[in-house]
Each structure stands twice: as C-alpha cells, then as structure tokens.
Design a protein around this motif. Sequence first.
Motif: not given
Length: 408
Positions: A89-106
């Motif tokens: 996802l980061g590469a797609r928008v030109g970002l090299s340090h992107l993180y995703l926190k998945d709180d759907g996993r509660n």
Amino acid sequence: MKKILGFRCVRCAGEFHFGKVKYVCPACQGNLQIIYDYKNLKKRISRNSLKANPKLDIGRYLDILPLSGRNHFPPIPVGWTPLYSAKRLGARVGLSHLYLKDDGRNPSASFKDRASFVAVGRALETGEKVIAGASTGNAASSTACLAAGTGLETIIYVPKSAPQAKIAQILVFGAKVVAVDGTYDQAFDLCLKECEKYGWYNRNTGHNPFTREGKKTCSFEIVEQMGWKCPDTVFVPVGDGNIISGIWKGFKDFYELGLIDKLPRLAAVQAQNSDAIIKAFESGREIKPVSGKTIADSISVSLPRDGGAAVTALKESGGFGIRVSDKEILEAIKTIARTENVFAEPAGATAAAGLAKAAGKRLVKADEKIVILVTGNGLKDVQSAMKAMEGEKKAMGSGLHLSLVGIS
Ligand SMILES: *Cc1c(COP(=O)(O)O)cnc(C)c1O
Ligand SMILES: [Zn+2]
C-alpha cells in the motif's frame, strides 16, 4: 498507589474530584479528561516494566487505566491488534514507512472494544445493573459482547438503518435493542433521557469519560509495536471524535511518563458531508451540526459528541483534516484488501482513503513513519462491500458463466 488526580473539563478546564462526578462537567457540560499522577506513575511504569509484562491485551496497561484491578475486567481480552508494515500500500502512494493497525481484529471486530472494555469494567466495578448506550452500531455490538455473561444488562439505542450484521451481533450477545426511527444523533438524545430517568449507566461516546481512556491504549500499542518509536503521522477516521482524542491522550500519557520523547501529528479523516470536526478546526469556530450523510455509517455524525477534544487534539499535534467522498471510501476498501489483505467496513477504510488523498496533495513526506488505523472489519457491512464491487460485478458474472459452460 494513587494513580488518578481527578477530572479536567476539556472546555472550561474546571477540575473535579474523580469519585464525585459521573459523566460531564458540572459547570459547563463539557467532556471530561482523566488526569493521572504521572510523577507517581513514573516509579511504576517504564519500558522495562512493559517489556517484562507477558499480558498481550489492554489489561497490560492497568497501571494507567481508570480501573482499580483485574477482578472486574470484562470476561474477554481486547486489543494488542496487529500492526502490519504496509509495504505494498505504501509503494502505491509513494511512502516507504507505512504501517496499518488492524483493529477489526478485536472480539466484536471493531476499535470500539477498547472503549467498551473500560466502560463495562467501570460499570462492573461500581456495581451498576444496567449499561445503556446509543450507537451507530459498533459501540453497541461491542458493549453487548463485553457485557455478555457478566450479569450486567445491556440496552442499546441504534438508528433503524444500522447495518444488519451489527444488529445481529447485538441481539446474539443478548442485549436489548431499541431501534430508533431516526438518526444516530436522535438515538443519542433518547438514550441520554432514558438513562437519567431509569438510573442506568450511560456509555454514550463523549458523555462517558471512560471510553476515551480505553481508546488511548491503541497508541500505547503502536509505540511498543514500533520498538518504542513514535510515528510521525497517524491517520484516524473521525465521527464523534472520541477515537482521535483517545489516540492523542495515549501518546501524551506515554510522553508524560517519559516513554517517548516526541509526539506525532494527527490527521483526521472525515466523510465529506460528516465533517463537523474538520470545519470547526479549520474555521476556529464552535462545532456546528452538518448533514452527516455518508455510506460509512460508523462515522455518520451530525453533531460530534467529543468534538471539542478532537479539535484540541488536532491543534496540539499540529495536525490536519482530510475530507473523502463515499466513492473514495469504497475504493479504499478494495485497495487495502488487495494490497494488505485486510477487509474493512467503510469507516474502517476511511483513514486509508484519507492517506491516499493526503499523499496526492503532498501533505506527507515520502520517508515519514505513518500509521493508518483500520477501525472495523468488513464483514460488519457486506452490503457496502458489494457496492464497492459494482463496477466489477459484470465481469465476475460473465466469467462464472463461461466456466460453467466449459464444465458442461
Ligand atoms: C466509531 C467508529 C469510528 C469513529 O470513532 P469516533 O470516536 O466516533 O470518531 C471509526 N470507525 C469505526 C469502525 C467506528 O466504529
Ligand atoms: Zn467545563
């Protein structure tokens, strides 16, 4: 050890005794912030104490939560959701340090479980018999989930239009549902009235000061999961503004405790017709109601109930607001599923939609450390997911048809 000093009003800064006030500021009705004795807590909480703590759920932060012990914790753990390095996802928008926190996993599949854990814990600790709340759906299914089996009765006010899966969750967990023929805002006011009338414990977002305290634990986890580094920018989907103000409270708590030495900038992402908080932030004026209409039901809010604290979080963090259309939200559902393998409900994909827009406008730098929050699982609103697929359905249909022809 005494950990809490008291309440402070986010609007008038009035200070109140912790045990004496239950919900909002007695002077101006503003939302209350819980103030901790950081000096004292510093003796107890350190990077080492947390590293040595084997509990991987929000209970690990008990020392800095407004609960007195584990005895009255809700029966199922919440939090410590995965933080993924979102390289594709980061590469797609030109970002090299992107993180995703998945709180759907509660446990009930949304971020709201953090808030409900603390609010239900508080209700159990203080011997309440009934917990009630108004909700667009997730706060309700979450409260019902965490209160189930505790003896606490749950009564929920939701707009009739709430997605079916969320209503199914509420019912399956054994809560009573009042389906309000109106909006979330109307459900909120009705719940407020009935709680006063019957003496029920009110979990309403922005009214109950304990929900923000649960939500702040997400920031604690982000810092720990990033190896004690603080991200540069965090993208948060915003409706009532309780998540974003909770996220801010979490980073500030860790900063006050000396666990991090900088604070992030917050980006509030709102649906374009549900943008009361961004409007107030940008204009410097009071929060005014907007239409609130959006496909992202969880952030469909006319009058945000924790708006003041949300605007303060944006100001203090040097943050900014981003508005996205329903079309961009639906597109983001597909994008994060196909790049990061995470299925989000519309509000859950909103931060990702905002990130794409912010990257396009160069509001973020290519090498910043950025976290986007996914706040709810896609199975909660299958109808919207199907809507996201509308353009592709035709191709899918004919492909199926062809393969069936091939088999026969
Ligand atoms: C409640 C919710 C939000 C927004 O949180 P607020 O505190 O209302 O700003 C975002 N996403 C999901 C999935 C939610 O349930
Ligand atoms: Zn006040």
